[in-house]
Write a protein that holds these residues in place. Structure first.
Motif, short mmCIF file in Angstrom:
data_model
loop_
_atom_site.label_atom_id
_atom_site.label_comp_id
_atom_site.label_asym_id
_atom_site.label_seq_id
_atom_site.Cartn_x
_atom_site.Cartn_y
_atom_site.Cartn_z
N PHE A 1 3.18 13.43 8.50
CA PHE A 1 3.26 14.88 8.59
C PHE A 1 2.88 15.60 7.29
CE2 PHE A 1 6.30 13.26 11.71
CZ PHE A 1 5.97 13.99 12.85
N GLY A 2 2.69 14.86 6.20
CA GLY A 2 2.49 15.51 4.91
C GLY A 2 1.12 16.09 4.68
N GLU A 3 0.13 15.77 5.53
CA GLU A 3 -1.22 16.31 5.41
C GLU A 3 -1.81 16.09 4.01
OE1 GLU A 3 -2.90 17.45 7.88
OE2 GLU A 3 -1.35 17.71 9.41
N GLY A 4 -1.53 14.92 3.44
CA GLY A 4 -2.08 14.60 2.13
C GLY A 4 -1.25 15.07 0.96
N LEU A 5 -0.21 15.88 1.21
CA LEU A 5 0.64 16.38 0.13
C LEU A 5 1.99 15.67 0.07
CD1 LEU A 5 0.01 20.23 0.39
CD2 LEU A 5 -1.05 18.59 -1.17
N ASP A 6 2.15 14.61 0.87
CA ASP A 6 3.45 13.93 0.91
C ASP A 6 3.81 13.32 -0.44
OD1 ASP A 6 2.53 10.73 1.45
OD2 ASP A 6 1.14 12.26 2.13
N LEU B 1 5.20 16.05 -2.68
CA LEU B 1 6.46 16.50 -2.11
C LEU B 1 7.58 15.49 -2.35
CD1 LEU B 1 5.08 18.04 1.19
CD2 LEU B 1 6.29 19.28 -0.60
N ARG B 2 7.25 14.21 -2.33
CA ARG B 2 8.26 13.20 -2.67
C ARG B 2 8.62 13.28 -4.14
NH1 ARG B 2 5.14 9.99 0.80
NH2 ARG B 2 4.10 8.98 -0.98
N GLU B 3 7.62 13.54 -4.99
CA GLU B 3 7.89 13.68 -6.42
C GLU B 3 8.85 14.84 -6.68
OE1 GLU B 3 4.29 14.18 -8.58
OE2 GLU B 3 3.42 12.30 -7.89
N ARG B 4 8.69 15.91 -5.95
CA ARG B 4 9.51 17.11 -6.16
C ARG B 4 10.57 17.28 -5.08
NH1 ARG B 4 7.89 22.35 -8.41
NH2 ARG B 4 9.93 21.86 -9.30
N SER B 5 11.00 16.18 -4.49
CA SER B 5 12.00 16.26 -3.42
C SER B 5 13.30 16.86 -3.92
CB SER B 5 12.26 14.87 -2.83
OG SER B 5 12.73 13.99 -3.84
N TYR B 6 13.60 16.73 -5.23
CA TYR B 6 14.82 17.31 -5.78
C TYR B 6 14.81 18.83 -5.72
CZ TYR B 6 11.87 18.18 -9.86
OH TYR B 6 10.87 18.61 -10.69
N ALA B 7 13.60 19.42 -5.66
CA ALA B 7 13.48 20.89 -5.61
C ALA B 7 13.17 21.40 -4.21
CB ALA B 7 12.39 21.35 -6.57
N TYR C 1 11.92 19.39 9.10
CA TYR C 1 10.53 19.50 8.65
C TYR C 1 10.42 19.19 7.15
CZ TYR C 1 5.76 21.35 8.42
OH TYR C 1 4.41 21.49 8.24
N ALA C 2 11.44 19.56 6.38
CA ALA C 2 11.43 19.24 4.95
C ALA C 2 11.39 17.73 4.73
CB ALA C 2 12.66 19.84 4.27
N ALA C 3 12.08 16.98 5.59
CA ALA C 3 12.05 15.51 5.48
C ALA C 3 10.73 14.95 6.03
CB ALA C 3 13.23 14.92 6.24
N GLU C 4 10.22 15.53 7.10
CA GLU C 4 9.00 15.01 7.73
C GLU C 4 7.77 15.15 6.83
OE1 GLU C 4 10.01 15.72 12.49
OE2 GLU C 4 8.79 17.16 11.38
N ILE C 5 7.64 16.25 6.11
CA ILE C 5 6.44 16.46 5.31
C ILE C 5 6.40 15.57 4.07
CG2 ILE C 5 6.09 18.82 6.13
CD1 ILE C 5 7.37 19.84 3.58
N GLN C 6 7.45 14.83 3.83
CA GLN C 6 7.43 13.85 2.73
C GLN C 6 6.91 12.49 3.20
OE1 GLN C 6 10.99 13.92 0.10
NE2 GLN C 6 11.69 15.63 1.36
N THR C 7 6.44 12.42 4.45
CA THR C 7 5.88 11.18 5.00
C THR C 7 4.38 11.37 5.22
OG1 THR C 7 6.24 11.84 7.31
CG2 THR C 7 8.07 10.74 6.18
N PRO C 8 3.59 10.28 5.18
CA PRO C 8 2.14 10.41 5.41
C PRO C 8 1.79 10.97 6.79
CG PRO C 8 2.67 8.28 4.42
CD PRO C 8 3.98 8.93 4.78
#
Length: 724
Positions: free
Chosen positions: A237-242, A245-251, A228-235
């Motif tokens: 599943f990200g619900e507009g916040l992807d 989430l990609r910007e802060r993927s390191y955290a 799910y952590a990987a999925e929400i970084q995509t359009p």
């Protein structure tokens, strides 16, 4: 440097917490994870709103701990802290009847204001906690507490108590973000005059997003499964916040949820018809028969029973169920569904119940007791979610020996390993795409295994029930994150011990095995170059007494051959660290004790008792061949060849004897001496049986005889040459 006296002190903030108030999976997490953290050695305080729906029995146990006022925009709101100890965990209930004295936790017009107050009260209360508790980690969950990291950095930054606080934000469902009109920024949040905060909270021209603020301000972000952590970084599943989430993927990281394994235990659960265990599952058949009778299904053990316990929504895959249900029921699979939700799905399930009486059962209601009986009685559990952050139903189903059939998304993919018909691996069945035909195929793969190969089915059930989904495993991963953020705090020994013990057990055998396999192979070609200087220094003191009794030519030959023998001996000694120490001690004693020739022979023979018969036979054969060669060559060549043979013979028994080495350390040393004695004095082997009954006086005794045995070998060779 790590502080060993201080424990990790965590404030865990959540809008719901079992058993006080629960509407979904967040309540289960807040009710179980803090207790697991406490067992792992941390100190935890859980902060929850004091809802009116909390049972009176819990309210009666609360004690008033503190009260203060919280500034919220232009308001000053009362906040009370009610303390309760439950199952070893400290709970602080935020008391404000204006906001929380309602009959349900969510769903009111002023939810934005209510949970903005809750977030501000959490940050303010950090300075009103019990004495000695200084918050190290503030762990916030979902949008209801998402503003706490924002308030902490904008209003409390620089205060000594707050500087050490690190914030963690957990996403339990990214679809619920807490979006409100931007008018709340000035009227409620009081951050409109702070450009950084205003810009980072705004999600469009006229709206703010509470979760967006937490994603930008929190020190670390977690979600409830790695997939799910990987999925929400995509359009998708990200619900507009992807984007953020990609910007802060390191955290960002995903940590699987667990379940209360004591509460969901088929061996002790009183809510089911019969108890059973992994080893004895006869009770599960009883549960199945009772449930079939209760739901009006045909009581047959030869038909697989598949159940669903779910909300009837599109997110839970009900579109696929409606599409494939006719095919599944016609194929001979019994189906039972429990839940409430969208009216279209409810009516569709009632239709199939009417069409397939005795095969389909629909219970359009919320009944926790019935759900427990369904988990225990079913053969298969269907969960074809469109997306699923983690999911607990499939974990509970496996705990009760019910094989899950899931779509490979989010936590479903991380918790259920699909069955492999070739290797037998797996804990359930899965399909990849959000497609009704694929789901139907997965159901019939499971049903076919149930009908055709009951042994493989039973093995799969055993593997599913044996999985570890306890909160202890999840708590360890959260502690890894907490201690990474606070390296100055030493991790409790209870958590570190398990990791520290494992390498010790693995390293010891490796240290002994590697020299046995690698070193003897290198002994012959490399020993002279590596050990030359060491061997000469060690051998020369022992060679001097023999040199006085022979000519200059003989002394030179003796030194050369003795050096070679010493080199091979040193290589054999290198095979283990224990042998090195024994050889060093023996050489000192050998210099002081120059025993006569007659005394050396029985000492060598005494140690022949522990030697294996096969090794003796192989060793005796080689010296005989070398003696023949010696007769055909000149005197000088004879001696050198014989000594080289002794060197090779000496290295081989050292390899043979290395295996029992850990038990009897002195054995390899006498073996090398014994080989030389046999090589030079083959005729005297007849006297072996009698002295073999003797035993060595001390562990160092066999090693002490090495130096005398070399001189004895040289003297015997010289005497034989003179006689010829």
């Amino acid at each position: 440097m790590a502080d060993s006296s201080k424990k990790m002190q965590i404030v865990f903030a959540s809008a719901e917490c079992a058993p006080f108030v629960k509407t979904g999976g967040l309540g289960d997490v807040a009710g179980s994870l803090p207790a697991a953290l406490v067992r792992a050695g941390a100190e935890v305080i859980v902060m929850v709103p004091k809802y009116a729906t909390i049972k009176d029995e819990y309210k009666a146990q609360m004690e008033h701990f503190s009260d203060f006022y919280v500034s919220l925009g232009w308001r000053n709101e009362y906040c009370g802290l009610e303390k309760l100890e439950h199952d070893g965990v400290t709970y602080m209930f935020i008391d404000n009847e204006r906001y929380f004295a309602r009959d349900y936790p969510y769903g009111f017009f002023d939810d934005g204001e209510r949970f903005a107050f809750f977030s501000k009260a959490i940050t303010e209360s950090l300075q009103h906690l019990p004495a000695g508790f200084e918050c190290d980690i503030l762990h916030c969950n979902d949008w209801q507490t998402a503003l706490a990291p924002v308030f902490l950095r904008e209003f409390y930054q620089g205060l000594p108590l707050y500087d050490r606080v690190k914030t963690v934000f957990s996403i339990h469902n990214v679809a619920f973000q807490g979006q409100f009109s931007d008018t709340v920024m000035e009227d409620i949040l009081g951050v409109a005059h702070i450009p950084a905060a205003a810009s980072q909270l705004r999600c469009d021209a006229c709206s703010v997003n509470y979760m967006l603020g937490a994603l930008r301000y929190a020190d670390a972000i977690t979600t409830v499964s790695p997939t799910y952590a990987a999925e929400i970084q995509t359009p998708e599943f990200g619900e507009g916040l992807d984007g953020v989430l990609r910007e802060r993927s390191y955290a960002l990281q995903g940590i699987l949820n667990g379940i209360d394994v004591a509460g969901f235990d088929p061996a002790t659960d009183k809510r089911i018809a019969a108890n059973y265990t992994v080893e004895d599952r006869t009770g599960k058949a009883v549960c199945k028969a009772k449930l079939q009778e209760e739901l009006g299904l045909e009581v047959r053990d030869d038909r697989p029973l598949m159940v669903m316990v779910t909300r009837l929504t599109r997110q839970k895959g009900l579109d696929l169920v409606m599409y494939a249900l006719d095919r599944i029921l016609a194929g001979g699979v019994q189906v039972a569904v429990l839940g409430t939700g969208d009216r279209d799905y409810e009516d569709g399930l009632r239709y199939f119940q009417h069409k397939y009486p005795g095969t389909m059962a629909a219970r359009i209601e919320f009944d926790p007791a019935l759900s427990q009986r369904m988990y225990a009685a079913a053969d298969m559990f269907l969960m074809p979610s469109k997306f699923e952050p983690c999911g607990l139903s499939q974990i509970i189903a496996m705990r009760y020996g019910t094989l899950p059939i899931v779509r490979e998304t989010g936590g479903l993919k991380d918790t259920v390993r699909p069955y492999n018909e070739f290797t037998g691996e797996g804990t359930g069945f899965s399909f990849r795409n959000f497609n009704g035909d694929e789901m139907g195929d997965a159901v019939f793969r499971a049903a076919r295994l149930f009908w055709d190969n009951r042994d493989a089915w039973n093995q799969l059930v055993t593997q599913a029930m044996s999985q570890d989904f306890s909160w202890t495993r999840s708590a360890d991963k959260y502690l890894d994150l907490y201690f990474f953020m606070h390296p100055e705090i030493e991790r409790p020994a209870a958590v570190v011990e398990a990791a520290a013990e494992k390498p010790v057990a693995v390293e010891e055998p490796k240290a002994e095995e590697k020299p046995v396999e690698a070193e003897p192979a290198k002994a012959e070609p490399e020993v002279k170059a590596e050990v030359a200087s060491e061997a000469e220094a060690e051998v020369k003191p022992a060679a001097k007494p023999a040199a006085k009794k022979t000519t200059t030519r003989k002394t030179t030959a003796k030194k050369a051959t003795t050096t070679k023998a010493a080199a091979s001996k040193t290589t054999a000694a290198k095979t283990t660290t224990t042998r090195k120490r024994t050889t060093a001690a023996a050489k000192k004693a050998a210099t002081a004790k120059a025993t006569p020739k007659s005394a050396a022979k029985p000492a060598v023979k005494v140690e022949e008792t522990p030697v294996e018969p096969k090794a003796e036979t192989a060793i005796e054969t080689k010296p005989a061949a070398k003696t023949t060669t010696r007769k055909r060559s000149t005197t000088t060549t004879k001696k050198t060849t014989t000594k080289a043979a002794a060197t090779k013979t000496e290295a081989k028994p050292a390899t043979v004897k290395e295996e029992p080495k850990p038990e009897v350390k002195p054995e390899p040393a006498p073996k090398a001496a014994e080989v030389k004695a046999k090589t030079k004095a083959a005729p005297k082997a007849e006297a072996k049986p009698e002295p073999a009954k003797e035993t060595p006086v001390s562990p160092a005794a066999p090693a002490e005889e090495k130096a005398p045995s070399k001189k004895t070998s040289v003297r015997k060779a010289t005497a034989a040459r003179k006689r010829r």
